[in-house]
Structures are given as structure tokens and as C-alpha cells.
Motif scaffolding. Structure first.
Motif, PDB file in Angstrom:
ATOM      1  N   ASP A  19     -62.290  55.734  73.121  1.00  0.00           N
ATOM      2  CA  ASP A  19     -62.930  55.244  71.895  1.00  0.00           C
ATOM      3  C   ASP A  19     -63.984  54.188  72.166  1.00  0.00           C
ATOM      4  OD1 ASP A  19     -61.430  56.933  70.308  1.00  0.00           O
ATOM      5  OD2 ASP A  19     -59.846  55.451  69.986  1.00  0.00           O
ATOM      6  N   SER A  20     -63.899  53.516  73.290  1.00  0.00           N
ATOM      7  CA  SER A  20     -64.855  52.447  73.580  1.00  0.00           C
ATOM      8  C   SER A  20     -66.095  52.934  74.314  1.00  0.00           C
ATOM      9  CB  SER A  20     -64.177  51.341  74.405  1.00  0.00           C
ATOM     10  OG  SER A  20     -63.823  51.840  75.677  1.00  0.00           O
ATOM     11  N   ALA A  21     -66.120  54.194  74.729  1.00  0.00           N
ATOM     12  CA  ALA A  21     -67.249  54.721  75.499  1.00  0.00           C
ATOM     13  C   ALA A  21     -68.359  55.186  74.562  1.00  0.00           C
ATOM     14  CB  ALA A  21     -66.791  55.859  76.412  1.00  0.00           C
ATOM     15  N   HIS A  22     -69.282  54.283  74.260  1.00  0.00           N
ATOM     16  CA  HIS A  22     -70.423  54.643  73.420  1.00  0.00           C
ATOM     17  C   HIS A  22     -71.707  53.959  73.871  1.00  0.00           C
ATOM     18  CE1 HIS A  22     -69.613  50.808  71.485  1.00  0.00           C
ATOM     19  NE2 HIS A  22     -68.391  51.220  71.286  1.00  0.00           N
ATOM     20  N   ASP A  23     -71.613  52.987  74.778  1.00  0.00           N
ATOM     21  CA  ASP A  23     -72.786  52.322  75.340  1.00  0.00           C
ATOM     22  C   ASP A  23     -73.040  52.894  76.727  1.00  0.00           C
ATOM     23  OD1 ASP A  23     -72.879  50.662  73.129  1.00  0.00           O
ATOM     24  OD2 ASP A  23     -71.752  49.065  74.095  1.00  0.00           O
ATOM     25  N   PHE A  24     -74.270  53.288  76.991  1.00  0.00           N
ATOM     26  CA  PHE A  24     -74.569  53.869  78.294  1.00  0.00           C
ATOM     27  C   PHE A  24     -75.615  53.044  79.030  1.00  0.00           C
ATOM     28  CE2 PHE A  24     -77.633  55.925  75.511  1.00  0.00           C
ATOM     29  CZ  PHE A  24     -78.796  55.977  76.261  1.00  0.00           C
ATOM     30  N   SER A  25     -75.695  53.287  80.318  1.00  0.00           N
ATOM     31  CA  SER A  25     -76.670  52.609  81.163  1.00  0.00           C
ATOM     32  C   SER A  25     -77.618  53.647  81.759  1.00  0.00           C
ATOM     33  CB  SER A  25     -75.969  51.852  82.299  1.00  0.00           C
ATOM     34  OG  SER A  25     -75.268  52.748  83.134  1.00  0.00           O
ATOM     35  N   SER A  40     -80.580  58.292  86.074  1.00  0.00           N
ATOM     36  CA  SER A  40     -79.364  58.875  85.515  1.00  0.00           C
ATOM     37  C   SER A  40     -78.925  58.049  84.312  1.00  0.00           C
ATOM     38  CB  SER A  40     -78.267  58.870  86.579  1.00  0.00           C
ATOM     39  OG  SER A  40     -77.078  59.422  86.074  1.00  0.00           O
ATOM     40  N   MET A  41     -78.468  58.723  83.279  1.00  0.00           N
ATOM     41  CA  MET A  41     -77.915  58.053  82.102  1.00  0.00           C
ATOM     42  C   MET A  41     -76.401  58.191  82.194  1.00  0.00           C
ATOM     43  SD  MET A  41     -80.722  59.581  79.436  1.00  0.00           S
ATOM     44  CE  MET A  41     -79.959  58.956  77.974  1.00  0.00           C
ATOM     45  N   ASN A  42     -75.690  57.046  82.236  1.00  0.00           N
ATOM     46  CA  ASN A  42     -74.265  57.039  82.546  1.00  0.00           C
ATOM     47  C   ASN A  42     -73.440  56.323  81.495  1.00  0.00           C
ATOM     48  OD1 ASN A  42     -74.655  58.107  85.320  1.00  0.00           O
ATOM     49  ND2 ASN A  42     -75.774  56.210  85.559  1.00  0.00           N
ATOM     50  N   LEU A  43     -72.355  56.947  81.104  1.00  0.00           N
ATOM     51  CA  LEU A  43     -71.412  56.385  80.155  1.00  0.00           C
ATOM     52  C   LEU A  43     -70.197  55.895  80.939  1.00  0.00           C
ATOM     53  CD1 LEU A  43     -71.009  56.126  77.050  1.00  0.00           C
ATOM     54  CD2 LEU A  43     -69.793  58.303  77.164  1.00  0.00           C
ATOM     55  N   ARG A  44     -69.967  54.584  80.939  1.00  0.00           N
ATOM     56  CA  ARG A  44     -68.868  54.002  81.723  1.00  0.00           C
ATOM     57  C   ARG A  44     -67.536  54.216  81.010  1.00  0.00           C
ATOM     58  NH1 ARG A  44     -68.499  48.079  84.485  1.00  0.00           N
ATOM     59  NH2 ARG A  44     -66.269  48.108  84.839  1.00  0.00           N
ATOM     60  N   LEU A 107     -74.288  57.303  70.678  1.00  0.00           N
ATOM     61  CA  LEU A 107     -74.462  56.597  71.942  1.00  0.00           C
ATOM     62  C   LEU A 107     -75.675  55.690  71.850  1.00  0.00           C
ATOM     63  CD1 LEU A 107     -73.876  59.506  74.473  1.00  0.00           C
ATOM     64  CD2 LEU A 107     -72.217  57.848  73.616  1.00  0.00           C
ATOM     65  N   LYS A 108     -75.608  54.550  72.533  1.00  0.00           N
ATOM     66  CA  LYS A 108     -76.771  53.660  72.548  1.00  0.00           C
ATOM     67  C   LYS A 108     -76.937  53.044  73.927  1.00  0.00           C
ATOM     68  CE  LYS A 108     -74.251  49.748  70.742  1.00  0.00           C
ATOM     69  NZ  LYS A 108     -74.147  48.676  69.828  1.00  0.00           N
ATOM     70  N   LEU A 109     -78.185  52.810  74.271  1.00  0.00           N
ATOM     71  CA  LEU A 109     -78.520  52.224  75.560  1.00  0.00           C
ATOM     72  C   LEU A 109     -78.107  50.760  75.588  1.00  0.00           C
ATOM     73  CD1 LEU A 109     -79.907  52.357  78.326  1.00  0.00           C
ATOM     74  CD2 LEU A 109     -82.060  51.847  77.165  1.00  0.00           C
ATOM     75  N   LEU A 110     -77.352  50.383  76.601  1.00  0.00           N
ATOM     76  CA  LEU A 110     -76.889  49.011  76.754  1.00  0.00           C
ATOM     77  C   LEU A 110     -77.690  48.269  77.815  1.00  0.00           C
ATOM     78  CD1 LEU A 110     -74.739  46.824  76.089  1.00  0.00           C
ATOM     79  CD2 LEU A 110     -73.372  47.794  77.953  1.00  0.00           C
ATOM     80  N   VAL A 111     -77.912  48.915  78.967  1.00  0.00           N
ATOM     81  CA  VAL A 111     -78.548  48.223  80.079  1.00  0.00           C
ATOM     82  C   VAL A 111     -79.208  49.231  81.030  1.00  0.00           C
ATOM     83  CG1 VAL A 111     -76.465  48.242  81.526  1.00  0.00           C
ATOM     84  CG2 VAL A 111     -78.138  46.430  81.845  1.00  0.00           C
TER      85      VAL A 111
END
Length: 144
Positions: A19-25, A40-44, A107-111
Motif C-alpha cells: 500500500d505504501s508503494a506509490h512514489d518512484f525514483s 530507469s523508473m523504480n518503485l521501491r 504513482l508520482k515522482l519522488l526523487v
């Protein structure tokens, strides 16, 4: 929330229950550039949140990481699609390739990381100097 995903040829399918995986790098390291030509776009997430539901991913042990610690890069042995990576530098963590998710909404870009390695953004040549092709569903294969 359970997200589903898989490789391009669908030989590998997985579920991601996080549930917490929505910010990607966005990562510009050399390994990601080799895997995708640019970044690469990665979801931690946690490795135990990924459940393979079809097929068996192959593993490439990347020893050329900037941390000096190996990273397991999971991919499809049929189509070669990168699925996720598991860095030894962050035990228990995985970085799911955003493009492999069936639903990318919310999803949204975090960093962005390793920005000094980023390639210059692509800029098309001025119109008229080279052919510019447009492809759309139902269009002729090579329409100039």
C-alpha cells in the motif's frame, strides 16, 4: 492494494502487495542506462511484497554497482525485459521497474538519483533535415 505486472511477452507475471508503494525514483546509474538506454523508473518496495505468479525470472548478478555491493537484476529470459532489482546495499528492498506495472495510475515522482550520469535530453532534429515518422494504431508501417 495489489498491483499486478509482468514482462513484455507475459511469460513472467507478478503481484505487488504494498500500500505504501506509490512514489518512484528515476535512476541514471550506468547499470540502468545499459538496461534501458537512458534511465530507469523504480518503485521501491520490500522483496517479500513481490509474489511471482507465472514463470521464473532469471537473475543477473551486477557487480559493477557504484556502492561496490552486488545487485540482483531480475528479468525475463524470453523477452529480456527488466522486472526489478534487489541491491545488497539495501537488504530486503527491491526496485520494481515502473514500466512493468499493468496500472501505473497514482504513482508520482519522488526523487532522481545519479543525475550527474544523465544523458542530455533527446531533441528531435529540425523538421526537414531527417524523416520524422509518426506511428499510430492502424497506420501504415512507415508513414513519413
Amino acid at each position: 492494494m495489489v498491483r499486478t505486472g509482468g514482462c513484455y511477452c507475459q511469460a513472467i507475471r507478478y503481484e505487488l502487495e504494498d500500500d505504501s508503494a506509490h512514489d518512484f525514483s528515476v535512476c541514471y546509474c550506468e547499470g540502468c542506462k545499459y538496461a534501458s538506454s537512458s534511465h530507469s523508473m523504480n518503485l521501491r518496495t520490500d522483496t517479500d511484497k513481490i509474489k511471482v505468479t507465472k514463470g521464473t525470472p532469471k537473475v543477473f548478478l551486477d557487480t559493477k554497482t557504484l556502492s561496490g555491493k552486488p545487485m540482483k537484476r531480475k528479468f525475463c529470459g524470453d523477452c529480456g525485459n527488466s522486472l526489478w532489482s534487489e541491491p545488497s546495499a539495501a537488504p530486503g528492498k527491491a526496485f520494481v521497474k515502473v514500466g512493468t506495472l499493468d496500472d501505473k495510475s497514482g504513482l508520482k515522482l519522488l526523487v532522481e538519483v545519479f543525475c550527474s550520469n544523465a544523458l542530455r535530453p533527446y531533441e528531435p532534429m529540425p523538421k526537414g533535415t531527417t524523416p520524422q515518422l509518426t506511428f499510430a494504431a492502424g497506420s501504415a508501417p512507415f508513414e513519413a
